[in-house]
Motif scaffolding. Structure first.
Motif, PDB file in Angstrom:
ATOM      1  N   ASN A 186      -9.637  13.039  21.109  1.00  0.00           N
ATOM      2  CA  ASN A 186      -8.923  13.802  19.797  1.00  0.00           C
ATOM      3  C   ASN A 186      -8.966  12.334  18.931  1.00  0.00           C
ATOM      4  O   ASN A 186      -8.497  11.395  18.636  1.00  0.00           O
ATOM      5  N   PHE A 187      -9.138  13.460  17.718  1.00  0.00           N
ATOM      6  CA  PHE A 187      -8.763  13.008  16.408  1.00  0.00           C
ATOM      7  C   PHE A 187      -7.295  12.687  16.069  1.00  0.00           C
ATOM      8  O   PHE A 187      -6.662  13.967  16.599  1.00  0.00           O
ATOM      9  N   ASN A 188      -6.739  12.149  15.940  1.00  0.00           N
ATOM     10  CA  ASN A 188      -5.372  11.966  15.499  1.00  0.00           C
ATOM     11  C   ASN A 188      -4.595  13.025  16.404  1.00  0.00           C
ATOM     12  O   ASN A 188      -3.463  13.662  15.409  1.00  0.00           O
ATOM     13  N   PRO A 189      -4.597  11.922  17.312  1.00  0.00           N
ATOM     14  CA  PRO A 189      -3.593  12.478  18.081  1.00  0.00           C
ATOM     15  C   PRO A 189      -2.179  12.305  18.076  1.00  0.00           C
ATOM     16  O   PRO A 189      -1.286  12.000  17.528  1.00  0.00           O
ATOM     17  N   ASP A 190      -1.239  12.998  19.056  1.00  0.00           N
ATOM     18  CA  ASP A 190       0.089  13.183  19.414  1.00  0.00           C
ATOM     19  C   ASP A 190       0.896  12.307  19.776  1.00  0.00           C
ATOM     20  O   ASP A 190       0.014  11.287  20.948  1.00  0.00           O
ATOM     21  N   CYS A 191       1.265  11.308  18.942  1.00  0.00           N
ATOM     22  CA  CYS A 191       2.035  10.249  19.226  1.00  0.00           C
ATOM     23  C   CYS A 191       3.103   9.976  19.654  1.00  0.00           C
ATOM     24  O   CYS A 191       4.004   8.628  19.129  1.00  0.00           O
ATOM     25  N   GLU A 192       3.701  10.975  19.830  1.00  0.00           N
ATOM     26  CA  GLU A 192       5.060  11.052  20.045  1.00  0.00           C
ATOM     27  C   GLU A 192       5.660   9.767  21.563  1.00  0.00           C
ATOM     28  O   GLU A 192       6.821   9.157  20.536  1.00  0.00           O
ATOM     29  N   PHE A 219       0.369  -1.762   0.268  1.00  0.00           N
ATOM     30  CA  PHE A 219      -0.149   0.412  -0.108  1.00  0.00           C
ATOM     31  C   PHE A 219       0.955   1.111   0.111  1.00  0.00           C
ATOM     32  O   PHE A 219       1.548   1.495   0.911  1.00  0.00           O
ATOM     33  N   LYS A 220      -0.033   2.145  -0.919  1.00  0.00           N
ATOM     34  CA  LYS A 220       1.081   3.624  -1.006  1.00  0.00           C
ATOM     35  C   LYS A 220       0.684   4.649   0.095  1.00  0.00           C
ATOM     36  O   LYS A 220      -0.709   4.690  -0.149  1.00  0.00           O
ATOM     37  N   VAL A 221       0.842   5.325   1.030  1.00  0.00           N
ATOM     38  CA  VAL A 221       0.951   6.387   1.691  1.00  0.00           C
ATOM     39  C   VAL A 221       1.489   7.533   1.761  1.00  0.00           C
ATOM     40  O   VAL A 221       2.584   7.428   1.411  1.00  0.00           O
ATOM     41  N   TYR A 222       0.083   8.461   1.465  1.00  0.00           N
ATOM     42  CA  TYR A 222       0.374   9.235   1.129  1.00  0.00           C
ATOM     43  C   TYR A 222      -0.188  10.422   2.840  1.00  0.00           C
ATOM     44  O   TYR A 222      -0.813  10.613   3.614  1.00  0.00           O
ATOM     45  N   THR A 223       0.974  11.232   3.580  1.00  0.00           N
ATOM     46  CA  THR A 223       0.689  11.245   4.859  1.00  0.00           C
ATOM     47  C   THR A 223       1.328  12.704   5.190  1.00  0.00           C
ATOM     48  O   THR A 223       2.701  12.753   5.132  1.00  0.00           O
ATOM     49  N   ASP A 224       0.932  13.814   5.791  1.00  0.00           N
ATOM     50  CA  ASP A 224       0.826  14.886   6.558  1.00  0.00           C
ATOM     51  C   ASP A 224       1.992  14.706   7.725  1.00  0.00           C
ATOM     52  O   ASP A 224       2.339  15.585   8.326  1.00  0.00           O
ATOM     53  N   VAL A 225       1.258  13.739   8.149  1.00  0.00           N
ATOM     54  CA  VAL A 225       1.875  13.005   9.648  1.00  0.00           C
ATOM     55  C   VAL A 225       3.155  12.766  10.159  1.00  0.00           C
ATOM     56  O   VAL A 225       4.064  11.872   9.318  1.00  0.00           O
ATOM     57  N   GLN A 226       4.810  13.944  10.611  1.00  0.00           N
ATOM     58  CA  GLN A 226       5.947  13.253  10.662  1.00  0.00           C
ATOM     59  C   GLN A 226       6.145  12.175  11.738  1.00  0.00           C
ATOM     60  O   GLN A 226       7.200  11.496  11.147  1.00  0.00           O
ATOM     61  N   GLN A 227       5.254  11.787  12.768  1.00  0.00           N
ATOM     62  CA  GLN A 227       5.113  10.044  13.130  1.00  0.00           C
ATOM     63  C   GLN A 227       4.511   9.324  12.149  1.00  0.00           C
ATOM     64  O   GLN A 227       5.118   8.368  12.393  1.00  0.00           O
ATOM     65  N   ALA A 237      -1.996   7.687  -4.400  1.00  0.00           N
ATOM     66  CA  ALA A 237      -1.951   6.663  -2.632  1.00  0.00           C
ATOM     67  C   ALA A 237      -3.068   5.622  -2.491  1.00  0.00           C
ATOM     68  O   ALA A 237      -4.069   6.147  -3.177  1.00  0.00           O
ATOM     69  N   HIS A 238      -2.670   4.619  -2.190  1.00  0.00           N
ATOM     70  CA  HIS A 238      -2.995   4.371  -1.811  1.00  0.00           C
ATOM     71  C   HIS A 238      -4.303   4.100   0.151  1.00  0.00           C
ATOM     72  O   HIS A 238      -5.475   4.371  -0.337  1.00  0.00           O
ATOM     73  N   ILE A 239      -3.880   5.494   0.519  1.00  0.00           N
ATOM     74  CA  ILE A 239      -3.805   5.788   2.029  1.00  0.00           C
ATOM     75  C   ILE A 239      -3.630   7.223   2.005  1.00  0.00           C
ATOM     76  O   ILE A 239      -2.629   7.723   1.480  1.00  0.00           O
ATOM     77  N   LEU A 240      -4.856   7.283   2.334  1.00  0.00           N
ATOM     78  CA  LEU A 240      -4.201   8.834   2.705  1.00  0.00           C
ATOM     79  C   LEU A 240      -4.421   9.308   4.080  1.00  0.00           C
ATOM     80  O   LEU A 240      -5.755   9.130   4.681  1.00  0.00           O
ATOM     81  N   TYR A 241      -3.356   9.976   4.938  1.00  0.00           N
ATOM     82  CA  TYR A 241      -3.809   9.367   6.103  1.00  0.00           C
ATOM     83  C   TYR A 241      -3.137  11.421   6.783  1.00  0.00           C
ATOM     84  O   TYR A 241      -2.583  11.502   6.897  1.00  0.00           O
ATOM     85  N   HIS A 242      -4.777  11.852   6.735  1.00  0.00           N
ATOM     86  CA  HIS A 242      -4.429  13.507   7.280  1.00  0.00           C
ATOM     87  C   HIS A 242      -3.681  14.165   8.405  1.00  0.00           C
ATOM     88  O   HIS A 242      -4.717  13.589   9.260  1.00  0.00           O
ATOM     89  N   PHE A 243      -3.814  14.587   9.227  1.00  0.00           N
ATOM     90  CA  PHE A 243      -3.055  15.617   9.903  1.00  0.00           C
ATOM     91  C   PHE A 243      -4.542  16.011  10.443  1.00  0.00           C
ATOM     92  O   PHE A 243      -5.427  15.996  11.673  1.00  0.00           O
TER      93      PHE A 243
END
Length: 591
Positions: free
Chosen positions: A554-560, A317-325, A344-350
């Protein structure tokens, strides 16, 4: 009645009153072209803010001069009248009208600002705009510390607020009184740009002159905060709404912009107490039209129904994301990154694709658009709650007054909260997982229902301030210690109650179609963080129980922290959500 016509804060610069003129202002510069350029530059930089505040353009030229030269000439036009006794009213109607026009009705000492210039004041005069200095500017979290440490601040505030204060050293009682009374004097503004910390609302108290201006439903003047960028200084602007004769009072509307009569009554409660016991304290669910209006306002389009694509079991799967984590931690071999959304197959936006008698009276005010406990306040002061809504929209919730505490050997019994990660695979049918690892946050000081502005006593978010101690404990250390402290409450049973609360939350959230509930879209997935606390409650038979209390989702939380402690975190998340392989991951299926 006794009048004192002096300006309590001495004017720093005295200038003669100018007559209305359309000619270039000689005080702005000898060169008319230079004058015009300065005005144009000022209008370009500050015009949007001035227009939004309703400041007429006829005042802008003189305002620029007063700002550049720090001209505080209100003392030439106004004086402060000290009212020592209240005169007899001719009728009850007059008494009621006076109560509406005064923030401190009754026989106590009060002040008014009046026009003292023998020629009165003309609204058409370009010079009829005045700068009011600010006596104290702070963020609420720092108010107590400043009162205790800034020389002379407590004395000045106590005097301004009419609080008796004797002695040289700040006393706890005097500081508490100022913190209680300041909500009758506080004004606020918020920076539009900057970091999250810089966007936390700023509260300020005008100088003795500005703070003496009283309320009227039909005011004679308008005020607005103004941030002068070249000097990075904030003032309050004061300008007339009509012509005034000598002796007329300067007033402003403390509830400016509020047209609803009930809302105005509530907003004016800090200055005009009112009996609101006839109003219901329940908060009804908004009508369906409310959510439909939000959907239309956001210009959001709901997805069309489709059949999800079917991929072979070895598909990459090709993933396009703007989430640095995600970019830094997703290393599963069946996922690869692409820079093209189209490929992309998967769009994972912040961000999302588009009086209580007998009850505890502590409340927590949270901003609708900030995280990490920024601009969040705990209070039992109704005036504080009412005034906080002026800085930004707030959610006011009941503060948990009887939390389950955790014994820290280095500190004592402190508050703690728990964060779980919940993975939503689909809405119809509802398919929901929870990550088996959970995260803990602890306060740094023993809990008690006092010192409500003590951050380290009442809050648990310590990881964003390097000056605060961060207590960390892994979940597998926490569970045996918790059961040691509360042997009658095995963690397996407590967690079952927590998971049941999660299940019921998403069942309700998915029960109705959008925009009233979550949208069913087969290709969509979601990750949420749910923060919760445990509070003490009682069953009908009187037995004490631990009740999960959901704090926020919280949607799409900080996961550091998750990535740091569990490097395979995003591999587990993507395997569960996109490969449908939860059995090999540390997750529990809830539904």
């Amino acid at each position: 009645m006794q009048a004192d016509a002096r300006l309590e804060r001495g004017s720093r610069v005295q200038t003669p009153q100018s007559a209305p003129s359309l000619e270039p202002d000689p005080e702005l510069g000898p060169d008319p072209e230079e004058d015009a350029r300065a005005r144009a530059k000022f209008a370009a930089l500050h015009g949007p803010a001035l227009r939004a505040s309703g400041v007429p353009e006829r005042y802008w030229g003189r305002l620029l001069h007063k700002l550049e030269h720090e001209v505080f000439d209100a003392g030439e036009m106004f004086g402060i009248m000290q009212v020592q006794e209240v005169e007899e009213r001719e009728s009850e109607d007059e008494a009621a009208r006076d109560a509406r026009e005064k923030p401190n009705p009754g026989g106590q000492l009060c002040y008014k600002v009046i026009v003292t210039n023998e020629n009165g004041l003309q609204a058409a005069d370009p010079n009829s705009i005045f700068l009011i200095d600010h006596a104290w500017t702070c963020r609420v979290a720092h108010a107590r510390q400043q009162l205790q440490q800034v020389p002379g601040l407590l004395h000045r505030m106590a005097n301004l607020m009419g609080i008796e204060f004797h002695g040289e050293l700040p006393s706890t009682e005097a500081v508490d009184l100022v913190l209680e009374e300041m909500w009758k004097f506080n004004q606020t503004y918020q920076l539009a740009h900057g970091t999250a910390e810089e966007k936390v609302p700023v509260w300020y108290i005008m100088d003795e002159f500005g703070s003496r201006i009283q309320h009227a439903d039909v005011p004679s003047f308008a005020t607005a905060p103004f941030f002068y960028m070249p000097q990075r200084v904030a003032y309050t602007l004061l300008w007339p709404l009509r012509d005034l004769d000598t002796g007329e009072e300067v007033t402003r509307d403390f509830a400016y912009g509020e047209a609803d009569p009930l809302i105005r009554r509530c907003v004016l409660l800090p200055w005009a107490p009112a009996d609101l016991l006839d109003l219901s304290s329940s908060t009804p669910e908004p009508a369906d039209e409310h959510y439909q209006a939000i959907l239309e306002e956001n210009k959001e389009k709901l997805p069309l129904a489709i059949k999800p694509a079917v991929y072979p079991c070895n598909h990459i799967f090709k993933v396009y994301t703007d989430v640095q984590q995600v970019l830094g931690h997703l290393s599963h071999p069946r996922f690869t990154f692409t820079q093209s959304e189209a490929d992309a197959h998967i769009l994972y936006h912040f961000s999302h694709l588009k009086d209580y008698r007998g009850e505890d009276n502590h409340w927590i005010c949270k901003p609708w658009n900030l995280a990490r406990s920024l601009d969040t306040h705990i209070t039992k002061n109704l005036h504080s709650i009412i005034r906080h809504r002026e800085s930004s929209p707030k959610v006011v919730s009941k503060y948990i007054e009887s939390p389950v505490l955790f014994l820290r050997e280095d500190v004592g019994r402190v508050k703690f909260d728990i964060r779980y990660i919940v993975l939503l695979r689909s809405v119809k049918p509802l398919t929901l997982f929870v990550y088996d690892v959970f995260w803990l946050r602890f306060s740094n000081r023993p809990f008690a229902l006092n010192d409500l502005d003590d951050y380290e006593k009442h809050f648990t978010v310590m990881n964003y301030d390097p000056d605060l101690v961060l207590k960390q404990m892994h979940y597998d250390e926490f569970v045996p210690e918790f059961e040691k402290q509360y042997p009658e409450f095995p963690w397996k049973s407590v967690q079952a109650e927590i998971f049941q609360a999660f299940t019921e939350l998403f069942q309700v959230a998915c029960a109705r179609p959008p925009p009233l509930g979550l949208c069913d879209y087969p290709s969509s997935r979601a990750m949420y963080a749910i923060d919760l606390m445990l509070k003490w409650d009682s069953r009908p038979d009187g037995k004490r129980v631990m009740q999960p209390q959901l704090l926020e989702v919280n949607f799409n939380p900080d996961c550091e922290r998750a990535c740091r402690c569990h490097p395979t975190f995003f591999n587990d998340v993507f395997s569960t959500l996109y490969l449908d392989e939860p059995d090999s991951c540390p997750v529990t299926r809830l539904v």
